[in-house]
Scaffold this active site. Structure first.
Site, PDB file in Angstrom:
ATOM      1  N   LYS A   1      32.778  33.477  61.993  1.00  0.00           N
ATOM      2  CA  LYS A   1      31.663  33.045  61.135  1.00  0.00           C
ATOM      3  C   LYS A   1      32.055  33.180  59.671  1.00  0.00           C
ATOM      4  O   LYS A   1      31.778  32.311  58.846  1.00  0.00           O
ATOM      5  CB  LYS A   1      30.421  33.920  61.372  1.00  0.00           C
ATOM      6  CG  LYS A   1      29.857  33.869  62.779  1.00  0.00           C
ATOM      7  CD  LYS A   1      28.834  35.001  62.990  1.00  0.00           C
ATOM      8  CE  LYS A   1      28.591  35.248  64.465  1.00  0.00           C
ATOM      9  NZ  LYS A   1      27.889  36.516  64.729  1.00  0.00           N
TER      10      LYS A   1
ATOM     11  N   LYS B   1      35.972  49.982  65.955  1.00  0.00           N
ATOM     12  CA  LYS B   1      35.860  48.985  64.886  1.00  0.00           C
ATOM     13  C   LYS B   1      36.220  49.585  63.525  1.00  0.00           C
ATOM     14  O   LYS B   1      36.485  48.883  62.574  1.00  0.00           O
ATOM     15  CB  LYS B   1      34.463  48.384  64.863  1.00  0.00           C
ATOM     16  CG  LYS B   1      34.164  47.506  66.094  1.00  0.00           C
ATOM     17  CD  LYS B   1      32.765  46.918  66.015  1.00  0.00           C
ATOM     18  CE  LYS B   1      32.365  46.099  67.232  1.00  0.00           C
ATOM     19  NZ  LYS B   1      32.812  44.689  67.158  1.00  0.00           N
TER      20      LYS B   1
ATOM     21  N   THR C   1      33.650  37.652  66.900  1.00  0.00           N
ATOM     22  CA  THR C   1      33.166  36.330  66.517  1.00  0.00           C
ATOM     23  C   THR C   1      32.659  36.372  65.075  1.00  0.00           C
ATOM     24  O   THR C   1      32.609  35.330  64.418  1.00  0.00           O
ATOM     25  CB  THR C   1      32.022  35.844  67.433  1.00  0.00           C
ATOM     26  OG1 THR C   1      31.058  36.896  67.556  1.00  0.00           O
ATOM     27  CG2 THR C   1      32.548  35.465  68.806  1.00  0.00           C
TER      28      THR C   1
ATOM     29  N   HIS D   1      35.032  41.053  78.806  1.00  0.00           N
ATOM     30  CA  HIS D   1      34.810  41.189  77.365  1.00  0.00           C
ATOM     31  C   HIS D   1      35.383  42.447  76.764  1.00  0.00           C
ATOM     32  O   HIS D   1      35.030  42.796  75.637  1.00  0.00           O
ATOM     33  CB  HIS D   1      33.308  41.188  77.063  1.00  0.00           C
ATOM     34  CG  HIS D   1      32.694  39.826  77.073  1.00  0.00           C
ATOM     35  ND1 HIS D   1      32.634  39.038  75.954  1.00  0.00           N
ATOM     36  CD2 HIS D   1      32.141  39.112  78.071  1.00  0.00           C
ATOM     37  CE1 HIS D   1      32.051  37.895  76.264  1.00  0.00           C
ATOM     38  NE2 HIS D   1      31.740  37.920  77.550  1.00  0.00           N
TER      39      HIS D   1
ATOM     40  N   LYS E   1      28.869  44.493  61.683  1.00  0.00           N
ATOM     41  CA  LYS E   1      29.121  44.492  63.127  1.00  0.00           C
ATOM     42  C   LYS E   1      28.548  45.780  63.696  1.00  0.00           C
ATOM     43  O   LYS E   1      28.191  46.686  62.939  1.00  0.00           O
ATOM     44  CB  LYS E   1      30.613  44.399  63.425  1.00  0.00           C
ATOM     45  CG  LYS E   1      31.464  45.380  62.584  1.00  0.00           C
ATOM     46  CD  LYS E   1      32.957  45.224  62.843  1.00  0.00           C
ATOM     47  CE  LYS E   1      33.573  44.047  62.142  1.00  0.00           C
ATOM     48  NZ  LYS E   1      34.006  42.992  63.035  1.00  0.00           N
ATOM     49  N   ARG E   2      28.467  45.871  65.012  1.00  0.00           N
ATOM     50  CA  ARG E   2      28.035  47.128  65.619  1.00  0.00           C
ATOM     51  C   ARG E   2      28.895  48.282  65.117  1.00  0.00           C
ATOM     52  O   ARG E   2      30.084  48.122  64.859  1.00  0.00           O
ATOM     53  CB  ARG E   2      28.164  47.041  67.142  1.00  0.00           C
ATOM     54  CG  ARG E   2      27.072  46.227  67.798  1.00  0.00           C
ATOM     55  CD  ARG E   2      25.717  46.851  67.679  1.00  0.00           C
ATOM     56  NE  ARG E   2      25.576  48.007  68.535  1.00  0.00           N
ATOM     57  CZ  ARG E   2      24.606  48.173  69.429  1.00  0.00           C
ATOM     58  NH1 ARG E   2      23.659  47.261  69.569  1.00  0.00           N
ATOM     59  NH2 ARG E   2      24.548  49.252  70.176  1.00  0.00           N
TER      60      ARG E   2
END
Ligand SMILES: *Cc1c(COP(=O)(O)O)cnc(C)c1O
Length: 858
Positions: free
Chosen positions: A703, A597, A699, A399, A591-592
């Site tokens: 969505k 990110k 992901t 991952h 998101k985290r």
């Protein structure tokens, strides 16, 4: 010399004894399960009147109360067990069909599951939504109240745990025989609140009022050993069999939750293990002497194993307890898998024909040496045969690409905690390196890099290497990720065994993330596609393409978004006091919090907009609401400071009358699956702005696209595949690609030069470091600014100009409402590929080689 095994530990004495109570000699009665499926009419009625009787009967007999004295909690609990009754009936038929067929099972091992709330899902899956609404409302109870009493089991951190839940949903929906194994943490992912803009973590005692969805199975306990020593059982070979005499044991007690398929009779389970101290652990004498704490000390220590989910997203904590958790999960699950195998099978060579074990990242990789140990030491299978069985049984999903996130454990700790496993790992490594040397004689560099043991600076076991060596299949989770894995992180393994390497692009379940989360959009889709067949065949969304330029459709599409935004605004006002404008563009980054990110890049954009509006209040800026949500690992200081900056910018922006009506920023606390279901349907713009080459898949991006948000993103993870499918015209692309990012970092990336050459960027960073968002305090965010100006691994400033210009393009596109709506519709219409049903089909075909088993209706 022969050591004494801890009581209940030695399972070899009983042939079928793994399911027996460890403290009795009784064999499991369930060896040949005696199943009498079939509805109990009284409990599973088929009309609304029957259903109401089922509810009343459960309220009375299960909850022990009457309609006159029932609380809202009683009503919720009763509804939950009544729905559960319906699923139990399907489950019993599923077990019977599986027993009959003796199929190959998928066993999904994952340290995390983010299942989301169960109530609405189970109402939908049992077709009792409408009945329940009628019955509840007739009695003055709203569905919303019932939904809020349903507690989300937060047994995961983020994407990895949610993926596990989506795959379980899709496996059941596709009638794949499967069991998910995990840990039943007493405390799930922390609850996030803010104090002075800083994240404060509170424990998530998710079962405080009980969990009506689970079944305990205390008779299926297993005893798990730790520490101690090993000795030869016959002969001296490390290849065994040998005996491990643990010096500490704990029991694993399972409970399971039902995992129903949608539109099918299959109900699978997710089995979660909880640590229990042995029965003799309570110290009565000490309690009698008033030493209450000491009296329960041993219990507390044993049970600490399943006490908390580690709230860490990617980097490894060097914590013994975490390693114990991992072994605990693996040991209990493998014993259970073997017990299940032995219901119908005898021959160990048939094991891989009946069992495939999917390892969700490296957390459960100890399953590989554990299966070797069970086969060799407890079932007298010889080493080579056991190794062949093991390799054919396991498959591993990686991952990450971040090297710091590749898990390793100190050899010294492993030797102490799991002495027999360490011997087995050494022997696996020995054989592997010997074969490697035959294929590549004298290649010491290769040996050093592929060895299961890292030598420098400290001897550590490399869990990813163990996973690759012990599995027949290894997969990344998006095309780019799988390619980069094979070219960089796992390059040498990929050239050694190219046939082992696969890609399986992630997906999300449309049941939860479209149908349940966005009922308005779902109705609109079904109306245009002539039914809800798309829920199990998401490619049907392509049928919406025909309406992408249809004015009436666009009008209704916008209406859905607007109403969803009204709901979100109501929630934001209630929880944060921030008032949102449902007409504004809803720009979401959920998101985290992690540096890769790049929430910080988004903040730089927000401050850019803010500066423009302040300098020129007449500037034509598109009204925009920026929604942030996400948690940071409690020890992750850099991420937490960015979070504080988001809150500080939000405060300043929302309280500045000069920008009112044009820009709002809200940070919705405590991001979880429930919150995602609320935010995703109202998003117009989806922020997927990680530095290219860092995000494995994502992901959240799927969505959002499925719900008609248009993505602004980099060529990273599954963004690439989203863009390929929705079309470049319906996606806002910016930034370095993965190759450019790598070469920028190699060729002496200079953040300074971007600062020096871009006045707008300079104004943004100067505002942050000048105290504009910290009441004049110049130190508050100095380290954030320094981090992007220095050697920034994530190249924020390198992508800034491209990002901000791209956002300007977004604004121009937004101003053409009809065109934007068409883009939105096309995003939904072309995202059918991102169903986790497709992901599961890919696993079935490429890796698992399993067949569905139809479960008959009653
Ligand atoms: C989908 C989801 C994630 C993953 O989001 P990414 O944007 O892919 O990182 C994380 N947390 C929750 C609660 C989710 O629902």
């Amino acid at each position: 010399m022969s050591g004494k095994l801890p009581e209940g530990y030695d399972n070899t004495r009983r042939v079928h004894g793994e399911g027996a109570r460890p403290d009795t000699e009784a064999d499991s009665l369930a060896f040949v399960p005696e199943i009498k499926p079939g509805p109990n009419i009284r409990r599973v009625g088929t009309t609304v009147e029957d259903f109401e009787q089922n509810l009343l009967s459960n309220l009375y007999f299960q909850r022990g109360t009457t309609i006159e004295s029932a609380s809202a909690g009683d009503a919720y609990h009763t509804l939950a067990v009544t729905l559960r009754d319906r699923l139990v009936d399907r489950y019993a038929r599923t077990v019977a069909a599986h027993y009959e067929t003796n199929p190959r099972f998928v066993y999904y091992l994952s340290a995390e599951y983010m299942l989301g709330r169960q109530l609405n899902q189970n109402l939908l899956y049992t077709g009792t939504e409408q009945w329940t609404r009628e019955i509840a409302e007739a009695r003055g109870l709203s569905m919303e109240t019932l939904a809020t009493l349903d507690v989300e089991p937060g047994l995961g951190n983020g994407g990895l745990g949610r993926l596990a839940a989506c795959l379980l949903d899709s496996m059941a929906t596709l009638d794949i025989p499967a069991v998910g194994y995990g840990i039943r943490y007493d405390y799930g992912i922390f609850k996030q609140t803010f104090q002075n803009g800083e994240q404060v973590e509170r424990p998530d005692d998710w079962t405080f009022y009980g969990n009506p969805w689970e079944f305990a199975a205390p008779d299926d306990q297993h005893v798990v050993g730790f520490y101690g020593k090993t000795e030869s059982a016959n002969g001296d070979s490390m290849a065994g069999p040998r005996r491990w005499i643990p010096s500490e044991t704990v029991r694993g007690e399972p409970s399971h939750m039902l995992v129903p398929g949608y539109g099918t009779q299959t109900v699978n389970i997710v089995r979660l293990w909880r640590a229990r101290a042995s029965r003799q652990s309570f110290d009565l004498a000490r309690f009698g002497a008033g030493q209450y704490g000491e009296a329960v000390q041993h219990i507390a220590l044993s049970e600490s194993i399943s006490k908390v989910l580690y709230p860490d997203d990617s980097t490894e904590l060097g914590r013994e307890l975490r390693l114990k958790q991992q072994y605990f999960l693996v040991s209990c699950s493998l014993r259970d898998i073997i017990r299940r195998f032995q219901f119908r099978n005898r021959d160990w060579d048939a094991f891989p024909d009946k069992v495939v074990i999917q390892l969700n990242d490296t957390h459960p990789v100890l399953a590989i040496p554990e299966l070797m140990r069970l086969l060799v030491d407890e079932h007298q299978v010889d080493w080579d045969r056991a190794w062949s069985i093991t390799q054919r049984t396991f498959a591993y999903t990686c991952h990450t690409l971040l090297p710091e996130a590749l898990e390793t454990w100190p050899v010294a700790l492993m030797e102490r905690l799991l002495p027999r496993h360490m011997e087995i790992i050494y022997l696996i490594n020995h054989v592997f390196l010997r074969d490697l040397d035959m294929r590549h004689p004298g290649d010491l560099r290769l040996m050093r890099d592929l060895s299961l043991i890292q030598e420098e600076p400290e001897r550590r076991v490399r869990m990813a290497n163990l996973a690759v060596v012990g599995s027949h299949a290894v997969n990344g989770v998006a095309e780019l990720h799988s390619r980069l894995l094979a070219e960089t992180t796992l390059r040498d393994f990929a050239s050694l065994w190219p046939e082992k390497f696969h890609n399986v692009t992630n997906g999300v379940t449309p049941r939860r993330f479209v149908r349940l989360a966005n009922p308005r959009l779902s109705s609109l889709i079904s109306a245009h596609l002539g039914g809800d067949g798309w829920l199990t065949d998401l490619d049907q969304l392509a049928g919406l393409e025909a309406f992408a330029d249809d004015n009436a459709m666009r009008e209704r599409w916008r209406d859905v978004k607007r109403l969803n935004k009204v709901d979100l605004a109501a929630y934001a006002a209630r929880t944060t006091g921030v008032v949102l404008d449902p007409q504004a563009m809803c720009d979401v980054m959920i998101k985290r919090f992690h540096e890769y990110k790049r929430q910080l890049l988004k903040v730089l954009h927000v401050v850019t907009l803010y500066n423009r509006l302040r300098d020129d209040p007449a500037a034509t800026v598109v009204p925009r609401t920026v929604v942030f949500a996400g948690k940071a690992a409690p020890g992750y200081r850099a991420a937490k400071l960015v979070m504080k900056l988001v809150n500080a910018v939000a405060d300043t922006v929302n309280n500045d009358p000069r920008v009112a009506g044009a820009l709002r920023v809200v940070f919705l606390p405590d991001y979880n699956v429930t919150r995602a279901e609320l935010i995703v349907p109202s998003a117009d713009l989806s922020e997927q702005i990680s530095l290219a080459g860092k995000e494995a898949s994502g992901t959240g991006n799927m969505k959002l696209a499925l719900n008609g948000a248009v993505t602004i993103g980099t060529l990273d993870g599954a963004n690439i595949e989203i863009r390929d499918r929705v079309g470049a015209d319906n996606f806002f692309l910016f930034g370095y690609n993965a190759e450019q990012a790598m070469s920028a970092r190699r060729s002496g990336y200079s953040a300074r030069s971007f600062y020096d050459q871009d006045p707008e960027l300079r104004a943004v960073l100067d505002a942050i470091s000048g105290g504009v968002f910290s009441s004049g305090d110049r130190d508050a965010f100095a380290s954030v600014v320094d981090s992007v100006l220095g050697w920034d691994e994530y190249l924020c400033l390198g992508d800034y100009r491209s990002y901000v210009d791209c956002q300007d393009t977004v604004e121009r596109a937004w101003q053409d409402r009809e065109r934007w709506t068409s883009m939105s519709i096309r995003n939904t219409a072309r995202s059918g590929f991102f169903s986790s049903d497709r992901t599961v089909r890919d696993y079935c075909r490429g890796i698992w080689n399993v067949e569905p088993v139809r479960v008959p209706e009653e």
